[in-house]
Design a protein around this motif. Structure first.
Motif, PDB file in Angstrom:
ATOM      1  N   VAL A 167      44.468  48.419  76.698  1.00 24.10           N
ATOM      2  CA  VAL A 167      43.233  47.659  77.427  1.00 24.10           C
ATOM      3  C   VAL A 167      42.455  48.719  78.582  1.00 24.10           C
ATOM      4  N   MET A 168      43.417  49.664  78.987  1.00 25.02           N
ATOM      5  CA  MET A 168      42.493  50.581  79.849  1.00 25.02           C
ATOM      6  C   MET A 168      41.756  51.611  79.111  1.00 25.02           C
ATOM      7  N   ALA A 169      41.996  51.873  77.849  1.00 20.65           N
ATOM      8  CA  ALA A 169      41.295  52.789  77.041  1.00 20.65           C
ATOM      9  C   ALA A 169      39.796  52.374  76.773  1.00 20.65           C
ATOM     10  N   PRO A 170      39.082  53.534  76.644  1.00 21.19           N
ATOM     11  CA  PRO A 170      37.581  53.432  76.295  1.00 21.19           C
ATOM     12  C   PRO A 170      37.710  53.116  75.010  1.00 21.19           C
ATOM     13  N   HIS A 171      36.612  52.029  74.463  1.00 22.94           N
ATOM     14  CA  HIS A 171      36.629  51.579  73.181  1.00 22.94           C
ATOM     15  C   HIS A 171      36.035  52.441  72.331  1.00 22.94           C
ATOM     16  N   GLU A 172      35.429  53.252  72.831  1.00 24.22           N
ATOM     17  CA  GLU A 172      34.563  54.216  71.836  1.00 24.22           C
ATOM     18  C   GLU A 172      34.770  55.664  72.352  1.00 24.22           C
ATOM     19  N   THR A 224      46.414  42.640  63.404  1.00 28.50           N
ATOM     20  CA  THR A 224      44.902  42.095  63.926  1.00 28.50           C
ATOM     21  C   THR A 224      44.977  41.192  65.024  1.00 28.50           C
ATOM     22  N   GLU A 225      45.869  40.288  64.968  1.00 33.26           N
ATOM     23  CA  GLU A 225      45.922  39.161  66.141  1.00 33.26           C
ATOM     24  C   GLU A 225      46.496  39.563  67.345  1.00 33.26           C
ATOM     25  N   THR A 226      47.460  40.646  67.478  1.00 33.31           N
ATOM     26  CA  THR A 226      47.442  41.411  68.905  1.00 33.31           C
ATOM     27  C   THR A 226      46.115  42.235  69.266  1.00 33.31           C
ATOM     28  N   PHE A 227      45.564  42.734  68.349  1.00 37.04           N
ATOM     29  CA  PHE A 227      44.451  43.813  68.545  1.00 37.04           C
ATOM     30  C   PHE A 227      43.317  42.689  69.126  1.00 37.04           C
ATOM     31  N   ARG A 247      32.541  38.893  70.773  1.00 44.68           N
ATOM     32  CA  ARG A 247      32.915  38.777  69.292  1.00 44.68           C
ATOM     33  C   ARG A 247      32.122  39.504  68.421  1.00 44.68           C
ATOM     34  N   SER A 248      30.901  39.572  68.741  1.00 42.02           N
ATOM     35  CA  SER A 248      30.057  40.440  67.717  1.00 42.02           C
ATOM     36  C   SER A 248      30.436  42.093  67.788  1.00 42.02           C
ATOM     37  N   GLU A 249      31.099  42.170  68.852  1.00 41.93           N
ATOM     38  CA  GLU A 249      31.660  43.753  69.104  1.00 41.93           C
ATOM     39  C   GLU A 249      32.863  43.959  68.485  1.00 41.93           C
ATOM     40  N   GLN A 250      33.464  42.820  68.376  1.00 43.62           N
ATOM     41  CA  GLN A 250      35.105  42.766  67.912  1.00 43.62           C
ATOM     42  C   GLN A 250      34.983  42.924  66.453  1.00 43.62           C
ATOM     43  N   SER A 251      34.099  42.315  65.608  1.00 40.05           N
ATOM     44  CA  SER A 251      34.155  42.284  64.323  1.00 40.05           C
ATOM     45  C   SER A 251      34.359  43.786  63.307  1.00 40.05           C
ATOM     46  N   ASN A 252      33.395  44.685  64.198  1.00 34.95           N
ATOM     47  CA  ASN A 252      33.275  46.096  63.348  1.00 34.95           C
ATOM     48  C   ASN A 252      35.048  46.590  63.794  1.00 34.95           C
ATOM     49  N   MET A 253      35.425  46.244  64.893  1.00 35.83           N
ATOM     50  CA  MET A 253      36.572  46.955  65.236  1.00 35.83           C
ATOM     51  C   MET A 253      37.857  46.342  64.590  1.00 35.83           C
ATOM     52  N   LEU A 254      37.707  45.033  64.215  1.00 37.30           N
ATOM     53  CA  LEU A 254      38.697  44.550  63.373  1.00 37.30           C
ATOM     54  C   LEU A 254      38.645  44.878  62.177  1.00 37.30           C
ATOM     55  N   GLU A 255      37.526  45.053  61.522  1.00 37.19           N
ATOM     56  CA  GLU A 255      37.557  45.501  60.285  1.00 37.19           C
ATOM     57  C   GLU A 255      37.908  46.988  60.011  1.00 37.19           C
ATOM     58  N   LEU A 256      38.024  47.737  60.972  1.00 38.28           N
ATOM     59  CA  LEU A 256      38.201  49.212  61.016  1.00 38.28           C
ATOM     60  C   LEU A 256      39.616  49.111  61.031  1.00 38.28           C
ATOM     61  N   LEU A 257      40.098  48.368  61.947  1.00 40.15           N
ATOM     62  CA  LEU A 257      41.706  48.350  61.943  1.00 40.15           C
ATOM     63  C   LEU A 257      42.405  47.694  60.664  1.00 40.15           C
ATOM     64  N   ARG A 258      41.831  47.145  60.081  1.00 39.11           N
ATOM     65  CA  ARG A 258      42.188  46.417  58.752  1.00 39.11           C
ATOM     66  C   ARG A 258      42.151  47.753  57.765  1.00 39.11           C
ATOM     67  N   GLN A 259      41.209  48.414  57.728  1.00 34.15           N
ATOM     68  CA  GLN A 259      41.205  49.660  56.885  1.00 34.15           C
ATOM     69  C   GLN A 259      42.011  50.577  57.336  1.00 34.15           C
ATOM     70  N   ARG A 260      42.440  50.977  58.430  1.00 36.12           N
ATOM     71  CA  ARG A 260      43.057  52.107  58.635  1.00 36.12           C
ATOM     72  C   ARG A 260      44.831  51.398  58.990  1.00 36.12           C
ATOM     73  N   LEU A 261      45.014  50.285  58.924  1.00 37.19           N
ATOM     74  CA  LEU A 261      46.607  49.691  59.252  1.00 37.19           C
ATOM     75  C   LEU A 261      47.400  50.367  57.836  1.00 37.19           C
ATOM     76  N   PRO A 262      47.016  50.440  56.582  1.00 42.98           N
ATOM     77  CA  PRO A 262      47.988  50.960  55.623  1.00 42.98           C
ATOM     78  C   PRO A 262      48.255  52.388  55.770  1.00 42.98           C
ATOM     79  N   THR A 263      47.555  52.967  56.214  1.00 39.57           N
ATOM     80  CA  THR A 263      47.582  54.498  56.338  1.00 39.57           C
ATOM     81  C   THR A 263      47.419  54.890  57.704  1.00 39.57           C
ATOM     82  N   PRO A 264      48.458  54.913  58.656  1.00 39.20           N
ATOM     83  CA  PRO A 264      48.240  55.170  59.851  1.00 39.20           C
ATOM     84  C   PRO A 264      48.190  56.396  60.307  1.00 39.20           C
ATOM     85  N   PRO A 265      47.268  57.036  61.052  1.00 39.03           N
ATOM     86  CA  PRO A 265      46.930  58.422  61.247  1.00 39.03           C
ATOM     87  C   PRO A 265      48.113  59.363  61.536  1.00 39.03           C
TER      88      PRO A 265
END
Length: 242
Positions: free
Chosen positions: A153-158, A176-179, A190-208
């Motif tokens: 929560v404390m982190a900058p989201h960009e 995604t629910e916790t995110f 919500r408009s800001e969240q949609s892109n972030m949720l989509e990015l999370l879905r893309q990256r979940l299978p292959t964590p950094p």
């Protein structure tokens, strides 16, 4: 023997429910605070003091009455931790929106509760005994998760990729629910969240991986200098209360 065990288990559960219920008003007060309006980090919040008071009033009595059957007191401690910590995290998600300073205050409050819970088996006792490892493990795992939620929560989201990757790294049970709950705590639309949720879905299978330099950036602030300054301040505040 089965009937006896059932009665004992039910009795312990009743004790847990009683202490749990006594802490409920404090957690409700926490979730209703205007965390976006907190302007400075101070001592522990009143709701923390209330929870600690209930623990100090009740646990020594329970321990004394179970002195001859220590294993049942240990069961009580474990059951209480398994009940209280998830409930605390549930109420934590209700604290929204949260400012940076509000998140810092909540992080300090969480640390205070973590220390009290770790000390719960011997709280108010003249004889300090090391808490059972099984109990300590539950408290550390649960309250560390609460701390990690607040650090996200404390982190900058960009930039978005850094934020998402660090979320995956810090919360091993990420989904995604916790995110989305964390994004709500940050007060993002919500408009800001949609892109972030989509990015999370893309990256979940292959964590950094550790080789990805961007994912190692700190969540605490945009720059290392700001991060170090904030961490030092938080450490000083924590040490003052220990």
């Amino acid at each position: 023997m089965d009937t006896f065990s059932t009665v004992i288990s039910s009795s312990i559960q009743l004790l847990v429910q009683d202490l749990d219920a006594a802490c409920d008003p404090a957690l409700t007060a926490m979730s209703k605070m205007q965390w976006q309006n907190v302007e400075h980090v101070g001592d522990q919040s009143p709701y923390v003091t209330s929870v600690i008071l209930h623990i100090k009033q009740n646990v020594p009595i329970i321990r004394d009455n179970l002195a001859s059957t220590r294993k049942y007191f240990t069961q009580f401690c474990i059951k209480f931790a398994n009940s209280f910590i998830p409930k605390f995290i549930t109420h934590l998600f209700k604290c929204k929106p949260i400012s940076m300073v509000g998140a810092e205050q909540l992080l300090l409050d969480t640390h205070s509760l973590k220390m009290v819970l770790l000390d719960l088996p011997s709280i108010g006792s003249q004889v300090v005994r090391k808490a059972p490892a099984s109990y300590t493990k539950i408290v550390v795992k649960g309250m560390t998760r609460a701390e990690m939620i607040l650090k996200v929560v404390m982190a900058p989201h960009e930039p978005l990729v850094v934020f998402v990757d660090n979320y995956i790294k810090l919360l091993t049970d990420c989904n995604t629910e916790t995110f989305q709950k964390i994004l709500d705590m940050k007060g993002l639309k919500r408009s800001e969240q949609s892109n972030m949720l989509e990015l999370l879905r893309q990256r979940l299978p292959t964590p950094p991986s550790g080789a990805d330099g961007s994912s190692s950036l700190s969540l605490m602030a945009p720059t290392p200098e700001q991060e170090s300054s904030r961490i030092r301040k938080l450490e000083k505040l924590i040490k003052k209360r220990l």
